[in-house]
Design a protein around this motif. Structure first.
Motif, short mmCIF file in Angstrom:
data_model
loop_
_atom_site.label_atom_id
_atom_site.label_comp_id
_atom_site.label_asym_id
_atom_site.label_seq_id
_atom_site.Cartn_x
_atom_site.Cartn_y
_atom_site.Cartn_z
N PRO A 32 -0.66 0.20 1.40
CA PRO A 32 -0.57 -0.75 0.28
C PRO A 32 0.83 -1.33 0.09
O PRO A 32 0.98 -2.47 -0.33
N THR A 33 1.86 -0.55 0.41
CA THR A 33 3.23 -1.04 0.29
C THR A 33 3.47 -2.22 1.21
O THR A 33 4.13 -3.21 0.82
N SER A 34 2.94 -2.15 2.42
CA SER A 34 3.11 -3.25 3.37
C SER A 34 2.45 -4.52 2.84
O SER A 34 3.02 -5.62 2.95
N LEU A 35 1.27 -4.40 2.28
CA LEU A 35 0.57 -5.58 1.74
C LEU A 35 1.32 -6.17 0.56
O LEU A 35 1.39 -7.40 0.41
N ARG A 36 1.90 -5.32 -0.29
CA ARG A 36 2.69 -5.82 -1.42
C ARG A 36 3.92 -6.57 -0.93
O ARG A 36 4.29 -7.61 -1.47
N VAL A 37 4.56 -6.03 0.10
CA VAL A 37 5.76 -6.68 0.64
C VAL A 37 5.41 -8.03 1.27
O VAL A 37 6.15 -9.01 1.11
N ILE A 38 4.28 -8.10 1.98
CA ILE A 38 3.86 -9.37 2.57
C ILE A 38 3.59 -10.40 1.48
O ILE A 38 4.06 -11.55 1.57
#
Length: 297
Positions: free
Chosen positions: A71-77
């Motif tokens: 989920p962190t990666s999706l938030r960063v994107i």
């Protein structure tokens, strides 16, 4: 056979001695500094070797699945996309009247305005970022002005959040938006605007139906460059966003330089490249469909 060989040799010499030879240094430089490193990054992103090993081997897509499952990666994107888009859009809104002033001014004033627009580019990105930090800091002039006007009772935390990133991005990309717009406005045929005004069109109508459609290529050039620079910037989000407000580039730097996780860093680099290419293509396609007509190219 000999005749064929002579013909091939003659064609090669003609190619190397013609105008096409002028692009060979650029092609070689691009090959060495961009294509080969990019291929290495692509290879590492699908490597099944140890993440800390630069000489990857094997093949797996597991790293991509793990990245998108986080989920962190999706938030960063998502954060990188919307901040880059909003920054480019605000830069366009601010640059438009400035570009009109540049195009409509006399020779001396035009040089002054262009020099002012290019002034931030005379310093490095680090210096510009620290300048923004000084302005937006808790003891900076912006907070002092807000407190003096009675708008806030205590300093506002602008840094290490979206406000600082957007302001820093706008400051960084403004010259790249102003110059294409000013060039496009200078090329406009004034007779079209005069004819529309003579026929009773208002200034708002002229801008909406004539000026903006004619400036679509310039708007596209400026905003695409601005969006790309915002998405791929490293210094600005690193200093203004910090480790608590990560963007894709700072996440990439964290994985590669801090954790020595070359494979995850390569995955992020490939994802960033694909996002930029897809977004640019979709944006240009949308502009092509929405524009009624284009200025001459």
């Amino acid at each position: 056979m000999a005749s064929t060989l002579k013909t091939s040799t003659r064609r090669t010499r003609t190619f190397l001695s013609g105008s096409a030879a002028l692009v060979l240094p650029a092609i070689l430089l691009l090959l060495v500094t961009y294509i080969l490193p990019l291929l290495q990054v692509l290879r590492l992103s699908v490597s099944s070797a140890d993440p800390s090993v630069l000489d990857g081997a094997g093949f797996t897509l597991r790293h991509y699945f793990e990245f998108f499952a986080d989920p962190t990666s999706l938030r960063v994107i998502w954060r990188s996309l919307w901040i880059s888009f909003v920054s480019a859009l605000i830069a366009l809104v601010i640059a438009y009247p400035y570009a009109i002033s540049v195009a409509k001014s006399g020779p001396v004033m035009r040089r002054v305005l262009i020099s002012l627009a290019l002034l931030p580019m005379t310093t490095s990105g680090v210096v510009r970022a620290y300048g923004v930090i000084m302005v937006l800091g808790r003891e900076g002039p912006l907070n002092k002005l807000l407190m003096a006007l009675g708008l806030v009772s205590q300093p506002v935390q602008f840094l290490y959040g979206p406000a600082a990133l957007i302001i820093g991005n706008i400051y960084f990309v403004m010259p790249f938006v102003i110059l294409p717009l000013a060039a496009g406005i200078a090329r406009l045929d004034g007779r079209l605007l005069e004819a529309a005004s003579t026929l009773g069109a208002t200034k708002v109508s002229i801008n909406r139906t004539i000026t903006l459609p004619l400036l679509v290529p310039s708007i596209a050039a400026g905003t695409i460059v601005a969006f790309t620079l915002n998405m791929t910037a490293f210094v600005t989000p690193g200093l203004l966003g910090g480790q608590g407000y990560l963007m894709l580039t700072t996440l990439l730097g964290q994985q590669m330089f801090n954790l020595a996780n070359w494979i995850t860093g390569s995955v992020i680099a490939v994802v960033l490249l694909v996002i930029v290419i897809v977004t640019m293509t979709a944006y240009q396609t949308w502009l092509d469909r929405k524009a009624g007509f284009y200025a001459p190219r």
